[in-house]
Design a protein around this motif. Structure first.
Motif, short mmCIF file in Angstrom:
data_model
loop_
_atom_site.label_atom_id
_atom_site.label_comp_id
_atom_site.label_asym_id
_atom_site.label_seq_id
_atom_site.Cartn_x
_atom_site.Cartn_y
_atom_site.Cartn_z
N ILE A 272 -24.48 19.00 -26.52
CA ILE A 272 -23.83 19.82 -27.55
C ILE A 272 -24.50 19.59 -28.90
CG2 ILE A 272 -21.67 20.17 -28.83
CD1 ILE A 272 -20.20 19.48 -26.19
N GLU A 273 -24.77 18.32 -29.21
CA GLU A 273 -25.42 17.99 -30.49
C GLU A 273 -26.82 18.60 -30.55
OE1 GLU A 273 -26.70 14.04 -33.08
OE2 GLU A 273 -25.14 13.89 -31.55
N LEU B 185 -21.21 23.39 -19.28
CA LEU B 185 -20.35 22.29 -19.69
C LEU B 185 -19.01 22.36 -18.98
CD1 LEU B 185 -20.95 22.54 -23.55
CD2 LEU B 185 -22.16 21.07 -21.92
N ASP B 186 -18.42 21.19 -18.70
CA ASP B 186 -17.07 21.17 -18.14
C ASP B 186 -16.06 21.59 -19.21
OD1 ASP B 186 -15.85 18.91 -19.62
OD2 ASP B 186 -17.32 17.70 -18.56
N VAL C 80 -21.34 28.13 -19.50
CA VAL C 80 -22.62 27.96 -20.20
C VAL C 80 -22.39 28.31 -21.67
CG1 VAL C 80 -24.99 28.79 -20.46
CG2 VAL C 80 -24.04 28.41 -18.17
N MET C 81 -22.73 27.37 -22.56
CA MET C 81 -22.51 27.56 -23.99
C MET C 81 -23.85 27.54 -24.73
SD MET C 81 -19.09 27.62 -24.32
CE MET C 81 -18.53 27.06 -25.95
N THR C 82 -23.93 28.29 -25.82
CA THR C 82 -25.14 28.36 -26.63
C THR C 82 -24.77 28.66 -28.08
OG1 THR C 82 -27.36 29.35 -26.76
CG2 THR C 82 -25.54 30.84 -26.27
N ASP D 42 -23.60 18.39 -8.11
CA ASP D 42 -23.24 19.05 -9.37
C ASP D 42 -24.29 18.84 -10.46
OD1 ASP D 42 -20.86 19.78 -8.11
OD2 ASP D 42 -19.84 17.98 -8.78
N LEU D 43 -25.55 19.07 -10.13
CA LEU D 43 -26.61 18.96 -11.12
C LEU D 43 -26.82 20.31 -11.80
CD1 LEU D 43 -29.20 16.90 -9.05
CD2 LEU D 43 -27.60 16.03 -10.77
N LEU D 44 -26.76 20.35 -13.11
CA LEU D 44 -26.89 21.55 -13.95
C LEU D 44 -25.68 22.47 -13.82
CD1 LEU D 44 -30.66 22.51 -13.44
CD2 LEU D 44 -29.68 20.96 -15.14
N PHE D 45 -25.24 22.74 -12.58
CA PHE D 45 -24.05 23.56 -12.30
C PHE D 45 -23.25 22.88 -11.20
CE2 PHE D 45 -27.55 26.35 -13.55
CZ PHE D 45 -27.00 27.12 -14.56
#
Length: 735
Positions: free
Chosen positions: A406-407, A419-420, A642-644, A682-685
């Motif tokens: 996130i940072e 992200l969870d 998925v966040m951006t 659960d790698l990446l997704f």
């Protein structure tokens, strides 16, 4: 030779700094005759009120006439002027591209920032239907006139922008005609509505320039453009709204992001975003003199200045205009310290937005998507993904945890991550936005009509997963209410199932967990020791670290800690191969539990374990078979998202759709939602993901749902969080 030249250059700079520190002169750059007049009056006032020693220190102020703010930047670089006030977007350009330095920021009544607003005369216009309209803008690359409005239009995919074309060209094609002062050299239609004098002599040409000689320049000019009927919508800041007379305010409306309109007074809820106001720049070796000069001028002629009756620094009406030298709304100047980075001055979000809009020119980063990975295993899977899609450049960026992702995304060091739900809550507070959600249902439904391609899936319902507490069936005396003094296994710090939700239940009759408290403290008080990757102290004592990468620390907040995540919490519950480090209860997600149990043997971790060997702990102190998770769980968990950053939503979405389409057509090459071949889950997704569902039209709170959002908010109100502190840094209120 190189060292010699470097030494010579340093000596010249040192001598020039010493000369300038002696204060031979200070030259303010002005962009109109009216500004020149105000500057000249300031010079007279300084000589009149400052003692001779101070006048000698700053020398006499002289006023250097330029034809635009761009010309001012050139003059300061060439040592033909020393100082000028610029809009934040121009400050960024001056610092990053031309080597100047910011020495002060304007502070207004509500802080150091402004809100961007879209103003129209009463009409049926809305923000979703601006294509083909005539527009008025305060200035090219300006916070409210360019960056925030275009950032919004791009984030909603209202404004098409092909990667290979300049943004100005896309804007010129989108609007039918505009006046965007400062855009004269980019796209002709961006200046079609401007009214400034045209001339073949550069110094006399004011058409579409950032100068008060262009009638439609600045926020006041953009409103003038709207008022005269040349344009249909004006992009200005909220400060400019004060200049609209009371008797004519009913003639104007604001366009809101939801497609509605609002009164001018409602700009706090109806705006296109918030960004920094204006700043003062100079050459780097002149910054000390500039700071002293600004501090002295403010002390004498600022809002509380001792000589305010002689001259008013933040007033322009006596000269027949507004916002000369400084914005008239300025309450004070915040003098910036020597080590101020441009991101600290303008804010991380704004700097990332400017980069996304191409303020630093085109680069390889303009066409790639940088995916954030948190472990060696995720890096391997990401690199395989990049090799498999071929058509679109994917760069894999390494971080230490989801919080670190996130940072990095906020700092523009990465672009996206899945992200969870808890980290979606944090990312939303950090200004990131959703692109797609992972879909765990049985069948993915393509969008109606298939206009956006076969990989574009939509759904009104986003299936959740459940948080559960798992124990070994042989541990008959373990149940909710008597967990005190036992050993615990948690997925990782801030995980919904491993950290957030268990603390909302009564884990032990000796410890009341219903009051407001930090989950990590709850677990430290209840359990003897445990493994909560990303934590410290007793909650790291059961963790065992990793073997993949040298130097991996025990209790790391990623897959390099073998007790990390759902798979890791299960390993923790059964113990390491030596049988030493294990827990009595594991808090994890139910959806892939049986698959993970089966993989214990196939991966060589632990032989002989079957689903029958485990049971669920229910919140009412019952125990139940694993199959009864629907009635025996600790709460529902919204899907991963998925966040951006807002300006990248369209690019990241298009990339994911192309990936989904390509990989679906060639399933034998690479599976995006499978991880076992890389030794983890659960790698990446999440491995349970069936497809990625379009969600960029929703906000993160809607996706999380009110119940989960309220739970997360209540917990974080009682929890010290470094990442939320980082996200809460606000350049609008710091000074």
């Amino acid at each position: 030779m190189l060292a010699c030249n470097k030494t010579k250059t340093e000596m010249i700079n040192r001598v020039q700094t010493q000369k300038e520190d002696k204060g031979k002169k200070i030259r303010w750059c002005t962009v109109s005759e009216l500004e020149q007049r105000k500057c000249a009056e300031l010079a007279k006032a300084l000589v009149a009120v400052l003692p001779p020693a101070a006048v000698a220190a700053f020398a006499r102020l002289s006023c250097i006439r330029a034809y635009s703010t761009t010309d001012c930047i050139d003059k300061i670089r060439a040592n033909r002027a020393d100082i000028v006030t610029l809009n934040a977007g121009e400050v960024y350009t001056a610092v990053k591209q031309f080597g100047l330095v910011a020495v002060a920021k304007e502070i207004y009544s509500e802080g150091g920032c402004v809100l961007a607003v879209a103003v129209v005369r009463n009409s049926s216009l809305d923000l979703r239907s601006l294509q083909g309209r005539r527009t008025c803008h305060s200035g090219a690359r300006w916070t409210a006139g360019w960056s925030l409005p275009l950032g919004f239009l791009l984030s909603r995919n209202y404004l098409p922008w092909a990667e290979e074309e300049p943004l100005s060209q896309a804007v010129g094609a989108f609007f039918s005609a505009s006046c965007i002062p400062g855009a004269a050299a980019t796209a002709p239609s961006l200046c079609a509505l401007c009214q400034g004098q045209k001339s073949y002599i550069r110094q006399r040409n004011f058409h579409c320039e950032t100068s008060h000689n262009e009638p439609f320049y600045h926020s006041q000019g953009a409103l003038r453009c709207l008022k005269t009927g040349k344009g249909e919508v004006a992009f200005v800041d909220n400060i400019a709204l004060d200049s609209i007379e009371e008797w004519e305010r009913e003639d104007y409306r604001l366009l809101c992001t939801d497609g509605s309109q609002a009164n001018l007074s409602e700009f706090r809820r109806c705006n296109l975003g918030r960004g920094p106001g204006a700043g003062v720049v100079t050459r780097i070796n002149y910054r000390k003199v500039a700071r002293k000069f600004l501090a002295a001028a403010q002390m004498m002629f600022g809002r509380r200045g001792r000589e305010r009756q002689r001259f008013q620094l933040f007033e322009s009406h006596p000269y027949g205009a507004s916002d000369l030298l400084f914005r008239d709304a300025t309450e004070k100047l915040a003098i910036l310290p020597d080590d101020s980075d441009i991101s600290q001055v303008l804010g991380l979000d704004y700097v990332a937005l400017l980069k996304g809009l191409g303020h630093e020119g085109s680069s390889l980063e303009d066409s790639v998507v940088r995916w954030c990975c948190i472990s060696h295993a995720e890096q391997r899977k990401c690199e395989q993904w990049a090799l498999s899609i071929k058509s679109d450049p994917l760069v894999c960026v390494r971080a230490s945890s989801m919080s670190n992702c996130i940072e990095k995304i906020k700092r523009d060091e990465a672009d996206a991550a899945s992200l969870d739900a808890t980290h979606v809550f944090i990312a939303g507070k950090c200004g990131l936005v959703p692109v797609v959600a992972e879909y765990y249902g049985e069948k993915c439904m393509p969008a109606e009509g298939g206009k956006k391609g076969p990989a574009h899936f939509e759904s009104d319902v986003l299936p959740s997963v459940f948080a559960v507490a798992v124990v070994r069936r042989s541990s008959r005396n373990v149940s909710f209410g008597n967990l005190a003094g036992r050993r615990s296994c948690h997925g990782y710090m801030y995980s919904p199932a491993g950290w957030l939700l268990p603390a909302t239940h009564t884990l032990s009759s000796q410890h009341n967990t219903s009051t407001c408290s930090d989950p990590s403290k709850v677990y430290s008080d209840v359990f003897w020791k445990g493994c909560l990757p990303g934590s410290q102290g007793g909650l790291c004592k059961v963790c065992i670290g990793g073997t993949v990468e040298p130097g991996t620390k025990r209790c790391a907040d990623n897959h390099n800690e073998r007790y990390y995540g759902n798979m890791g919490a299960l390993r923790c519950l059964v113990g390491d191969p030596s049988g030493k480090s294990y827990g009595d209860v594991a808090f994890l997600e139910q959806y892939n539990l049986e698959d993970n149990i089966q993989s214990l043997g196939s991966s060589g971790w632990a032989e002989g374990w079957l689903p029958w060997d485990f049971e669920l702990l229910c919140a009412d102190s019952r125990r139940a078979p694993l199959s009864q998770w629907e009635s025996c769980h600790l709460g529902t968990i919204p899907p991963n998202v998925v966040m951006t950053r807002p300006v990248l939503t369209a690019r990241v979405y298009d990339f994911l759709m192309k990936s989904q389409e390509t990989l679906t057509a060639h399933p034998d090459e690479f599976q995006l939602f499978e991880s076992h071949m890389f030794g983890e889950s659960d790698l990446l997704f999440k491995d349970a993901t069936q497809c990625l569902v379009h969600t960029s039209h929703l906000d993160y709170r809607t996706i999380l749902g009110e119940d989960f959002y309220s739970t997360a908010e209540a917990v974080f109100n009682c929890t010290h969080s470094g990442i939320l502190e980082f996200c809460a840094q606000d350049v609008c209120t710091i000074f």
